[in-house]
Motif scaffolding. Structure first.
Motif, short mmCIF file in Angstrom:
data_model
loop_
_atom_site.label_atom_id
_atom_site.label_comp_id
_atom_site.label_asym_id
_atom_site.label_seq_id
_atom_site.Cartn_x
_atom_site.Cartn_y
_atom_site.Cartn_z
N ILE A 105 0.86 -1.18 0.00
CA ILE A 105 0.00 0.00 0.00
C ILE A 105 0.89 1.23 0.00
N ASP A 106 0.60 2.19 -0.89
CA ASP A 106 1.43 3.40 -0.91
C ASP A 106 0.97 4.38 0.17
N ALA A 107 1.70 5.49 0.30
CA ALA A 107 1.43 6.46 1.35
C ALA A 107 0.05 7.11 1.22
N LYS A 108 -0.52 7.09 0.02
CA LYS A 108 -1.85 7.67 -0.18
C LYS A 108 -2.97 6.66 0.09
N GLY A 109 -2.60 5.43 0.44
CA GLY A 109 -3.60 4.41 0.74
C GLY A 109 -4.04 3.61 -0.46
N ASN A 110 -3.31 3.71 -1.57
CA ASN A 110 -3.63 2.94 -2.77
C ASN A 110 -2.91 1.60 -2.74
N VAL A 111 -3.62 0.54 -3.08
CA VAL A 111 -3.00 -0.78 -3.16
C VAL A 111 -2.18 -0.81 -4.44
N ARG A 112 -0.87 -1.04 -4.30
CA ARG A 112 0.03 -1.07 -5.45
C ARG A 112 0.25 -2.47 -5.99
N SER A 113 0.20 -3.48 -5.11
CA SER A 113 0.31 -4.86 -5.58
C SER A 113 -0.17 -5.80 -4.50
N THR A 114 -0.57 -6.99 -4.93
CA THR A 114 -0.89 -8.08 -4.01
C THR A 114 -0.21 -9.33 -4.55
N LYS A 115 0.10 -10.23 -3.67
CA LYS A 115 0.77 -11.47 -4.08
C LYS A 115 0.30 -12.61 -3.20
N LEU A 116 -0.30 -13.61 -3.82
CA LEU A 116 -0.65 -14.84 -3.13
C LEU A 116 0.50 -15.81 -3.34
N GLY A 117 1.03 -16.34 -2.26
CA GLY A 117 2.19 -17.22 -2.33
C GLY A 117 3.42 -16.46 -1.88
#
Length: 183
Positions: free
Chosen positions: A157-169
């Protein structure tokens, strides 16, 4: 007659369990659920849920994730019984040390009991904050798009609260570095 029914039920259950393990293994080996590094609008509610989530430290004392609000943060959902989770912790700890000077926070959320997390941390010290979110953490991970409910699951999550990436595994350190370098 009753024995045949029990044996048949057990056989069906084993086949279903095997299919589930195979499907999960195939999904993880296919690269997990990597999300593009652009800001993702869908999980914004998940970020708000994260900041409000009730967590405790390993001693059972309530903590607040809202203190991380306004900072870039790597959130790692894990459990003490999850082999891949335990395997990736040294990489996460190394990245934490490397990116701390850039203001990037790391936090581990144990989808586990406080007793298990405390025992684990006594054996394997981790140099970033680790909190207990309990089994409700799986619901929070689903809010971020982890529909499989698997672990480990990592969210940037960036400083503005935006999800930048997710990773399962398990994380790939070079992939995570690339994401962190863009923050």
């Amino acid at each position: 007659m009753k024995t045949k029914l029990i044996v048949a039920s057990a056989f069906v259950a084993l086949i279903a369990a095997g299919a589930g393990v195979f499907a999960g293994h195939s999904a993880l080996n296919a690269g997990g659920m990597e999300v593009a590094e652009a800001a993702q609008p869908a999980p914004q509610n998940a970020v708000a849920q994260l900041w409000a989530a009730p967590v405790t430290n390993a001693d059972g004392k309530p903590q607040s994730l809202s203190l991380l609000k306004g900072h870039p943060v790597v959130v790692n959902f894990w459990a003490s019984w999850c082999g891949p989770c335990v395997e990736e912790m040294p990489s996460l700890a190394q990245l934490h040390r490397e990116y701390a000077k850039k203001g990037i926070e790391f936090v581990g959320l144990g989808v586990d009991s406080d007793k298990n997390v405390k025992a684990f941390l006594q054996k394997v010290p981790v140099d970033y904050p680790v909190y207990v979110i309990g089994f409700g953490g799986a619901d929070l991970a689903r809010a971020f798009g982890n529909n499989a409910g698997g672990l480990p699951f990592t969210v940037v999550i960036d400083a503005k609260g935006n999800v930048r990436s997710t990773k399962l595994g398990q994380i790939q350190p070079d992939e995570l570095k690339h994401t962190l370098d863009t923050l």
